[in-house]
Motif scaffolding. Sequence first.
Motif, PDB file in Angstrom:
ATOM      1  N   ASP A 231      32.556  39.130  34.114  1.00 55.88           N
ATOM      2  CA  ASP A 231      33.963  39.018  34.487  1.00 55.88           C
ATOM      3  C   ASP A 231      34.093  38.346  35.845  1.00 55.88           C
ATOM      4  N   GLN A 232      34.962  37.371  35.909  1.00 52.10           N
ATOM      5  CA  GLN A 232      35.156  36.600  37.133  1.00 52.10           C
ATOM      6  C   GLN A 232      36.478  36.982  37.804  1.00 52.10           C
ATOM      7  N   VAL A 233      36.638  36.548  39.046  1.00 52.53           N
ATOM      8  CA  VAL A 233      37.854  36.863  39.797  1.00 52.53           C
ATOM      9  C   VAL A 233      38.937  35.833  39.477  1.00 52.53           C
ATOM     10  N   ILE A 234      40.194  36.268  39.443  1.00 55.72           N
ATOM     11  CA  ILE A 234      41.297  35.349  39.169  1.00 55.72           C
ATOM     12  C   ILE A 234      41.544  34.464  40.393  1.00 55.72           C
ATOM     13  N   THR A 235      42.200  33.353  40.175  1.00 55.73           N
ATOM     14  CA  THR A 235      42.502  32.419  41.256  1.00 55.73           C
ATOM     15  C   THR A 235      43.670  32.942  42.088  1.00 55.73           C
ATOM     16  N   GLU A 236      43.885  32.319  43.245  1.00 53.61           N
ATOM     17  CA  GLU A 236      45.001  32.715  44.100  1.00 53.61           C
ATOM     18  C   GLU A 236      46.338  32.450  43.399  1.00 53.61           C
ATOM     19  N   ALA A 237      46.409  31.342  42.674  1.00 53.89           N
ATOM     20  CA  ALA A 237      47.652  31.033  41.953  1.00 53.89           C
ATOM     21  C   ALA A 237      47.929  32.094  40.892  1.00 53.89           C
ATOM     22  N   ASP A 238      46.883  32.507  40.184  1.00 55.35           N
ATOM     23  CA  ASP A 238      47.052  33.557  39.176  1.00 55.35           C
ATOM     24  C   ASP A 238      47.424  34.886  39.823  1.00 55.35           C
ATOM     25  N   ALA A 239      46.860  35.159  41.004  1.00 51.44           N
ATOM     26  CA  ALA A 239      47.187  36.405  41.707  1.00 51.44           C
ATOM     27  C   ALA A 239      48.662  36.413  42.116  1.00 51.44           C
ATOM     28  N   LYS A 240      49.170  35.262  42.557  1.00 53.81           N
ATOM     29  CA  LYS A 240      50.584  35.182  42.918  1.00 53.81           C
ATOM     30  C   LYS A 240      51.464  35.400  41.677  1.00 53.81           C
ATOM     31  N   HIS A 241      51.067  34.795  40.565  1.00 52.98           N
ATOM     32  CA  HIS A 241      51.825  34.995  39.326  1.00 52.98           C
ATOM     33  C   HIS A 241      51.787  36.449  38.890  1.00 52.98           C
ATOM     34  N   GLU A 242      50.603  37.045  38.890  1.00 53.94           N
ATOM     35  CA  GLU A 242      50.469  38.414  38.396  1.00 53.94           C
ATOM     36  C   GLU A 242      51.185  39.401  39.308  1.00 53.94           C
ATOM     37  N   SER A 243      51.107  39.175  40.610  1.00 55.53           N
ATOM     38  CA  SER A 243      51.805  40.073  41.534  1.00 55.53           C
ATOM     39  C   SER A 243      53.314  39.964  41.366  1.00 55.53           C
ATOM     40  N   SER A 244      53.803  38.796  40.936  1.00 57.83           N
ATOM     41  CA  SER A 244      55.238  38.634  40.727  1.00 57.83           C
ATOM     42  C   SER A 244      55.711  39.373  39.470  1.00 57.83           C
ATOM     43  N   ARG A 245      54.799  39.750  38.600  1.00 62.44           N
ATOM     44  CA  ARG A 245      55.161  40.516  37.402  1.00 62.44           C
ATOM     45  C   ARG A 245      55.462  41.974  37.754  1.00 62.44           C
ATOM     46  N   CYS A 246      54.963  42.439  38.901  1.00 63.63           N
ATOM     47  CA  CYS A 246      55.193  43.828  39.311  1.00 63.63           C
ATOM     48  C   CYS A 246      56.674  44.043  39.617  1.00 63.63           C
ATOM     49  N   LEU A 247      57.226  45.130  39.125  1.00 68.79           N
ATOM     50  CA  LEU A 247      58.639  45.443  39.337  1.00 68.79           C
ATOM     51  C   LEU A 247      58.878  46.174  40.647  1.00 68.79           C
ATOM     52  N   ASN A 248      57.820  46.363  41.443  1.00 68.83           N
ATOM     53  CA  ASN A 248      57.928  47.044  42.743  1.00 68.83           C
ATOM     54  C   ASN A 248      58.642  48.394  42.588  1.00 68.83           C
ATOM     55  N   CYS A 249      58.140  49.177  41.660  1.00 70.47           N
ATOM     56  CA  CYS A 249      58.786  50.444  41.335  1.00 70.47           C
ATOM     57  C   CYS A 249      58.644  51.458  42.463  1.00 70.47           C
ATOM     58  N   CYS A 250      59.643  52.301  42.573  1.00 69.56           N
ATOM     59  CA  CYS A 250      59.529  53.528  43.331  1.00 69.56           C
ATOM     60  C   CYS A 250      59.707  54.659  42.318  1.00 69.56           C
ATOM     61  N   ARG A 251      60.321  55.735  42.731  1.00 69.42           N
ATOM     62  CA  ARG A 251      60.383  56.888  41.831  1.00 69.42           C
ATOM     63  C   ARG A 251      61.314  56.656  40.633  1.00 69.42           C
ATOM     64  N   VAL A 252      62.539  56.220  40.903  1.00 68.75           N
ATOM     65  CA  VAL A 252      63.466  55.967  39.799  1.00 68.75           C
ATOM     66  C   VAL A 252      64.040  54.557  39.828  1.00 68.75           C
ATOM     67  N   CYS A 253      63.676  53.778  40.828  1.00 63.45           N
ATOM     68  CA  CYS A 253      64.231  52.433  40.924  1.00 63.45           C
ATOM     69  C   CYS A 253      63.122  51.393  40.800  1.00 63.45           C
ATOM     70  N   TYR A 254      63.527  50.175  40.528  1.00 69.60           N
ATOM     71  CA  TYR A 254      62.593  49.065  40.363  1.00 69.60           C
ATOM     72  C   TYR A 254      63.385  47.778  40.529  1.00 69.60           C
ATOM     73  N   ASN A 255      62.678  46.667  40.536  1.00 71.16           N
ATOM     74  CA  ASN A 255      63.348  45.371  40.669  1.00 71.16           C
ATOM     75  C   ASN A 255      63.556  44.759  39.287  1.00 71.16           C
ATOM     76  N   PRO A 256      64.751  44.840  38.720  1.00 74.48           N
ATOM     77  CA  PRO A 256      64.975  44.177  37.429  1.00 74.48           C
ATOM     78  C   PRO A 256      64.874  42.672  37.597  1.00 74.48           C
ATOM     79  N   ASP A 257      64.342  41.998  36.587  1.00 77.96           N
ATOM     80  CA  ASP A 257      64.176  40.548  36.666  1.00 77.96           C
ATOM     81  C   ASP A 257      65.525  39.850  36.502  1.00 77.96           C
TER      82      ASP A 257
END
Length: 702
Positions: free
Chosen positions: A662-688
Amino acid sequence: MTIAILVMLGIGATCGIILSVASKVFYVYEDPRIGQVEYFLAGANCGGCGFAGCGAAAVAIVEGRAKPGICVAADSEAAVNIAGVMGVDPGTAEPVKSLNPCSGGDRAEDKFIYNGAMTCAAMTALYGGKRVCSIGCLGMGDCIKTCLFDAIHMGPNGFPVIDEMKCVGCGACAAACPKDLLSVKTMSERLLVFNEEDHALAPCQQTCPAEIDIPRYIRQIREGDYEAAVSTIRERNPLLLSCGRVCPHPCETYCRRAIEDDEAVSINQLKRFVADYEMNSGTRFPIPCAPDTGKRVAVIGGGPAGVSCAYFLRRLGHHPTIYENMSKLSGITRYGIPEYRLPDKVLDWEIEGILNLGIDVHYHTCLGRDFTIQSLREEGYDAIFVGIGAWKDYKLGIKGEDLKGVSQGINFLSSVADSPDKRIPIGKRAAVVGGGNSAIDCVRTLLRLGCEKVYLVYRRTRKEMPANEVEIVAAEHEGISFQFLAAPTRVIDDGQGNVKGLEYLQMELGEPDASGRRRPVPIEGSETILDVDMVISAISQQPDVSFMEKEPEKEDITITRWNTFDNDPETLQCSVPYLFTGGDVATGPSLVVDAIGGGRRAARSIHQYITGEEVKGSPKSLRKQHIPESLFQTVPGVVKSKRTPMPELPVKDRIDSMIEVDQVITEADAKHESSRCLNCCRVCYNPDTIAPSTPEGEQSAA
């Protein structure tokens, strides 16, 4: 004249007597330490500490109402000097910083319209506030108004953001927060925070055995602040390079994106990306430690639990010494996980950074042979942690198991790991019995050593296999033959004491057993023989506690029927107060990340014990349980976005060597994947509102 002199002498004597009596009657004692403490304070009388000047602060410190580091205008050296005057642990002299765990603010929905006095205190008085989040920020900025140092401002998402460079840790903001959301803590106190039911926690963080603040470090990756992301992970997990490679990421099971999207955020790939970024950057990010306390702790076992415990103890200012049986640290991650999954050079780099903090190690020292728990106590250690793992393989319990060519999984894997060229003699055709990760590691290692045919024999079906799905898939791609619903009955002798074959019975699944899986039932007359000359048993392990026979206090140390140490599951303290355990020797075989979490939990309890505090956990502790209100059935507004695939070497390029698959993802892929995170807290999140960018940078509208 004489009479006047006598009168004056009489008056003077009378006054002296009166003053003498008054001094006894109205005498007020002042602790001399108050003056000494005040001498080391800044003398600014700024009131930033919350007391009316330095004199009042000195009195509060001496009376135990304030810590040695309370002065916001003095440096850490002054705090250490004050701690010396008070005769307390210098570790308590660390500077404090304010912390706001809430990243919700305006994201949380309103449960009613509120047009009253616009302060957090007023809003809280009315049903806890207008927002549905029971613990989140109300966003009226009471804390901002109380800060005298301009260290807090209202962020764009409706919650206060703290500037750590300006924060002096005065605590005014925390006192002003009616929901007790803000806290003022030292670095040591932040290291020792564990998940509680009234904390602001995303579901992924609640699930993580190490309790890493996952949304925070993903947000930092998205912002390009990789050093901060590493520091966030290291507050909970010092082995981020290892975990980024071998953790089965249970956190992803509760990722909210997966509720509406087909796939969860690839949390573990992001952890590996930022960990590898540091390793390949040519420098090490700084790891702060608290002032030295002079306390000594013996850590027995240098695996994930022991190394983690030592790491956190050192950061708390104590002096841990690791006693390790092998020639290198890392335990099962080095000697039980093959090189193609976790390279030695990665382990070496990670361990070096931890030892550089000032941790001593004694290699080739074995508990029960070279020392005992009692002998460590006699050497003056203030506490002892036992994290020796589970190295004793279970046997199959069938005829022929003592033949030449039969071995156990951990012995086989550790023999390969300990050989200079990662090669040992093997057979031409081999059968590995088991369905867990160790069994998969054995079959894939056998292929790389040149075995012509490798079988994996498992008594249930593929669906019930406890091994990681990605590892099973990789073994299938590499050509492993799976024999499901097969229970070995005997190893066949060639007449000269060597393995000639493995006999097994075909099984069928019956009713579920205690584990919830359907129990395999043998089919009469279905005996089948595999033509093999090597058999490896990889069905499970248990701790080896034979060393207990040499312990003078063995009657006082409770061992369970599973050969694990009996301890308080919240504090990990054993029946002997100075003894603490964690990892597989406390839980039985478990995940690496579980052992890391156990090492940190034990470090907190050891810290309490050796500093004279009560050893206790929290009555609100979660310990991987979930807050019901945080678990959603639907997550409106999520736009599907493809998960970044794991880059791996093609089978033809990896099957003949121990090179990392298994290899490490690229920086571009890391930026894309991190943007998929909804930045959730307990009951709130970032809707797209706009779908996250693809790896190629394309955007799609919601």
